[in-house]
Scaffold this motif. Sequence first.
Motif, PDB file in Angstrom:
ATOM      1  N   ASP A 176      -2.324   9.754  -0.405  1.00 16.75           N
ATOM      2  CA  ASP A 176      -3.596   9.094  -0.662  1.00 16.75           C
ATOM      3  C   ASP A 176      -4.748   9.981  -0.173  1.00 16.75           C
ATOM      4  O   ASP A 176      -4.919  10.195   1.032  1.00 16.75           O
ATOM      5  N   TYR A 179       0.825  -1.209   0.000  1.00 21.00           N
ATOM      6  CA  TYR A 179       0.000   0.000   0.000  1.00 21.00           C
ATOM      7  C   TYR A 179       0.861   1.261   0.000  1.00 21.00           C
ATOM      8  O   TYR A 179       0.536   2.238  -0.684  1.00 21.00           O
ATOM      9  N   CYS A 180       1.931   1.263   0.752  1.00 23.20           N
ATOM     10  CA  CYS A 180       2.761   2.463   0.880  1.00 23.20           C
ATOM     11  C   CYS A 180       3.651   2.702  -0.340  1.00 23.20           C
ATOM     12  O   CYS A 180       4.456   3.631  -0.340  1.00 23.20           O
ATOM     13  N   ASN A 217       2.931  10.035   1.892  1.00 23.46           N
ATOM     14  CA  ASN A 217       1.750   9.372   1.340  1.00 23.46           C
ATOM     15  C   ASN A 217       0.668  10.416   1.054  1.00 23.46           C
ATOM     16  O   ASN A 217       0.133  11.038   1.968  1.00 23.46           O
ATOM     17  N   HIS A 234      -1.700  -6.835  -1.193  1.00 25.00           N
ATOM     18  CA  HIS A 234      -3.093  -6.496  -1.453  1.00 25.00           C
ATOM     19  C   HIS A 234      -3.531  -5.422  -0.454  1.00 25.00           C
ATOM     20  O   HIS A 234      -3.412  -5.614   0.756  1.00 25.00           O
ATOM     21  N   ASP A 235      -4.042  -4.306  -0.955  1.00 21.85           N
ATOM     22  CA  ASP A 235      -4.405  -3.194  -0.081  1.00 21.85           C
ATOM     23  C   ASP A 235      -5.470  -3.577   0.937  1.00 21.85           C
ATOM     24  O   ASP A 235      -5.427  -3.134   2.096  1.00 21.85           O
ATOM     25  N   TYR A 246      -3.834  -5.490   3.627  1.00 21.50           N
ATOM     26  CA  TYR A 246      -2.977  -4.547   4.364  1.00 21.50           C
ATOM     27  C   TYR A 246      -3.800  -3.809   5.416  1.00 21.50           C
ATOM     28  O   TYR A 246      -3.408  -3.732   6.595  1.00 21.50           O
ATOM     29  N   TRP A 247      -4.947  -3.268   5.015  1.00 21.97           N
ATOM     30  CA  TRP A 247      -5.749  -2.502   5.973  1.00 21.97           C
ATOM     31  C   TRP A 247      -6.400  -3.405   7.015  1.00 21.97           C
ATOM     32  O   TRP A 247      -6.607  -2.984   8.165  1.00 21.97           O
TER      33      TRP A 247
END
Length: 240
Positions: free
Chosen positions: A26, A9-10, A24, A131-132, A135-136
Amino acid sequence: MVDVAWTPYCGPAPDPAEALGRWNGDPILWAVLAAATAAGLVLLRGPAKGRYVAAMAVLAVGFISPLCALSSALFTARTLHHLLLVLAAAPLLALCLPRLRRPRVAAATAVQAVVFWAWHAPALYAQALSHDGIYWLMQISILGSAVWFWATVRSAKGHAAVAALLAAMLLMGLLGALIVFASQPLYAPHFAGALAWSMTPLEDQQAAGLVMWAPAAAAYLLAALWRINGLLKPAPETAT
């Protein structure tokens, strides 16, 4: 052997020359943090408001600052990132909550340990950096279980709280020791990043394990000693 393109993700792992410039941006993350901070400022009163803002600042450091990108490169940075959640953001958020009437200290301690250990299993960890959504799930479950742990420690009677903190210390230290003494590098997403930072993957892994084994475990010990200090204070005298 098939090469795997890790897409955390990062973002891709930065090299030393670009790391400090990798913030970041986002917009969804910024909007969520801003909305959560605004909600806390409106809903909370007294000391809880300052603690909540401090917790949001910790989350911003973890997910917006260059630490986010650096955690794509080094397992040590990822460990520091997780410890910010567990040892800084989580207790601050727990202090914003009302005390629990029935703190299930043993359950909260076990859940926090299981969640933290599970996400450090190499296969599951690799999935989180691929995979985001996973990740979260990793970040939210680590933070959520830690908030529950600290909320129960805060609400429990002294002896139970001390026992939970010492158990958490031992479990964190044991995980760190297992990582330190592993005979081979375990976390494939960081192999290339460690080399770019002039470290072997095993050296990066050992440094991360030492962080868990010493300072992270010591944080739980300090909290336990603080609670023990409260237990040893004489009870206030009552008027006769």
